[in-house]
Design an enzyme around this catalytic site. Sequence first.
Site, PDB file in Angstrom:
ATOM      1  N   ARG A   1       4.995  -6.244   3.243  1.00 52.88           N
ATOM      2  CA  ARG A   1       4.208  -5.628   3.463  1.00 52.88           C
ATOM      3  C   ARG A   1       3.634  -4.691   2.189  1.00 52.88           C
ATOM      4  O   ARG A   1       4.413  -3.500   2.052  1.00 52.88           O
ATOM      5  CB  ARG A   1       3.405  -5.034   4.131  1.00 52.88           C
ATOM      6  CG  ARG A   1       1.496  -4.858   3.561  1.00 52.88           C
ATOM      7  CD  ARG A   1       1.098  -4.099   5.221  1.00 52.88           C
ATOM      8  NE  ARG A   1      -0.607  -3.888   4.592  1.00 52.88           N
ATOM      9  CZ  ARG A   1      -0.135  -2.722   3.951  1.00 52.88           C
ATOM     10  NH1 ARG A   1       0.229  -1.159   3.380  1.00 52.88           N
ATOM     11  NH2 ARG A   1      -1.822  -1.931   3.851  1.00 52.88           N
ATOM     12  N   LEU A   2       3.723  -5.249   0.740  1.00 55.42           N
ATOM     13  CA  LEU A   2       3.966  -4.081  -0.562  1.00 55.42           C
ATOM     14  C   LEU A   2       1.990  -3.996  -0.359  1.00 55.42           C
ATOM     15  O   LEU A   2       1.486  -4.569  -0.938  1.00 55.42           O
ATOM     16  CB  LEU A   2       4.065  -5.490  -2.382  1.00 55.42           C
ATOM     17  CG  LEU A   2       5.156  -6.395  -2.111  1.00 55.42           C
ATOM     18  CD1 LEU A   2       5.194  -6.996  -3.799  1.00 55.42           C
ATOM     19  CD2 LEU A   2       6.368  -5.300  -1.697  1.00 55.42           C
ATOM     20  N   ASP A   3       2.215  -1.925  -0.182  1.00 50.92           N
ATOM     21  CA  ASP A   3       1.052  -1.261  -0.320  1.00 50.92           C
ATOM     22  C   ASP A   3       0.863  -0.839  -1.710  1.00 50.92           C
ATOM     23  O   ASP A   3       1.578  -0.701  -2.773  1.00 50.92           O
ATOM     24  CB  ASP A   3       1.963   0.474   0.192  1.00 50.92           C
ATOM     25  CG  ASP A   3       0.874   1.003   1.028  1.00 50.92           C
ATOM     26  OD1 ASP A   3      -0.150   0.483   1.455  1.00 50.92           O
ATOM     27  OD2 ASP A   3       0.632   2.006  -0.075  1.00 50.92           O
ATOM     28  N   ALA A   4      -0.620  -1.364  -1.903  1.00 48.43           N
ATOM     29  CA  ALA A   4      -0.942  -0.761  -3.182  1.00 48.43           C
ATOM     30  C   ALA A   4      -0.526  -1.197  -4.070  1.00 48.43           C
ATOM     31  O   ALA A   4      -0.710  -1.001  -5.364  1.00 48.43           O
ATOM     32  CB  ALA A   4      -1.191   1.187  -3.144  1.00 48.43           C
ATOM     33  N   ILE A   5       0.353  -2.515  -4.490  1.00 47.23           N
ATOM     34  CA  ILE A   5       0.461  -3.243  -5.741  1.00 47.23           C
ATOM     35  C   ILE A   5      -0.106  -3.476  -6.669  1.00 47.23           C
ATOM     36  O   ILE A   5       0.405  -2.875  -7.303  1.00 47.23           O
ATOM     37  CB  ILE A   5       1.105  -4.653  -4.413  1.00 47.23           C
ATOM     38  CG1 ILE A   5       1.721  -4.364  -5.706  1.00 47.23           C
ATOM     39  CG2 ILE A   5      -0.057  -4.657  -4.690  1.00 47.23           C
ATOM     40  CD1 ILE A   5       3.110  -4.504  -5.870  1.00 47.23           C
TER      41      ILE A   5
END
Length: 584
Positions: free
Chosen positions: A241-245
């Site tokens: 899960r690429l947080d705040a990408i």
Amino acid sequence: MDSVLSSASMQLAGQIENHLQTIYQMADSEVITQLVSDLISIMRLGSVEQLPKPYQNHWSQQDVIMITYGDSLYRDGERAMTTLHTFLNEQCDGVISGVHLLPFFPYSSDDGFAVSDYYQVRESVGEWQDIQRLSAEYRLMSDLVINHGSSESEWFQNFIKGEGYGHDFFFTASLDDDLSGVVRPRTSSLLREVETSAGLKHVWCTFSHDQVDFDFRNTEVLKEFVRIVRFYLDQGVNIFRLDAIAFLWKEAGSSCLNLEQTHEVVRLLRTLIEYACPTAMIITETNIPSRENLSYFGNANEAHCVYNFSLPPLLLHALITGQNFYLKQWMMSMPPAQDGTAFFNFIASHDGIGLRPVEGILPDSEVDLMIATMQEFGGHVSWRALDNGEKKPYEINIALFEALQGTVEGKDALGEARFLCAHNIMLALEGIPGIYLHSLLGTLNDHERVETTGHFRSINRHQWDYSELERLLADDTSHYHRVFSGMKRLIYIRSLQKAFHPNATQFTLHLGEQIFGFWRQSIDRTQNIFCLNNISAQPATLSLSDLNLISTQDWSDLLSGERYDDLLGSIELAPYQSIWLSNR
């Protein structure tokens, strides 16, 4: 075989080079060549056996992801991950296929999203062997907190000293830069003054001043996060899960949101991850307007999944107003996800109910009505700053069970039915469902935790004493028992239906304001399910002739077992009743 390996390896190197050229636009080919070599070495892809197959769906109708912190459940004298594992194995009856384990690393703030060490498991959660044990039985999603790191990390302390590993990892700006167009999700100042060995610096903080943004213009930062990806794969992580990408790449004079370099970094990570583990997936976390969110699918070459961020506020609005106009209009505008991609559906998470995803969809007056109702039910509102200095609502902070305890008219006795109706809808939609632990249980607002932490999001981040939870789940007079049992039953029924494959056909039905309906058809076209939901507090009547059912087939409700033989008759739906009308 050698020629095949050579061809695959050459193609991989070529793909990586193309990604890097788009990101960095370097004239020095030797630098790019070396960076390609470094990334291949870090990911241990020196000998590629085969090319990843495009457009592969690594999911089915049996996939349901539970979202939880590693220490949301605790028991005295036991590591939290052991307690979580016990809950999954003993209470969930096999209906959960995967776990999104929210940041389990050492951190300094934001309940884990200000990571101070990406290579350690937080002591209160457990050890790497607990992570590995969980990943051996469940598909494991982990956050890659890629946009920012903790100001208490060793890297940032080295930044202050001006030496040591990570000292050049953080983004700095000048007060003379044009930052007027920068999109922010918070009201705090964007730049934080930091006294360093080299003098006063202004570090970039998209979120809080404890969460300092990384500088991906520095290729060493990119290499470090590729190193982290490889390490997580080795620990059993299968979904990233690429947080705040969306905020990753910054350029003065721009919005610093969704820039082309950001998209290309996602494409690069997908390439590396797919070659290293063909079944692994990327999910982008982009709490932004719907059309921008969809762009992270790319051409099936970026994220495998995107969060369906517009769903939670629109579904909440429909259920508290008894009108599905805006929900239906949005759903008709959503393109089907092509093979190799899927929506990640959720209606509650560790964060609040985002309001940016309904910009341009839900009128401000309806947003204000929803906010006022949620505040009546004990919720809070978090704000973001606009470039003109004004504030705008960013998200609603409330436990979903409490949010659905009534309508705009106030609380009523239909809360549990309304809550289960919401999940009937979410579980039937095109996409992979993600269910927050506290929705699975029907957890209430935790006002005490908000007072303790000083953060509104804590209202939906309760920590359960597992012995107390076990007692409540065993008590059939408890709403926790009823909700948990009802949710498990829904998930189990869903898992058996081919028409609920995440990529099965979906078509929105027009059945009036009270009944929100849609049709799903299995990929092999053998199963049809009409998902019919009374989203109002009043009974509703539906004429079966409105559905154009095939008269030679047998139709029955998967949820109640009731058969419908008279296709010219009608269906009576109780308030918040759902029907999954299937031909098999």
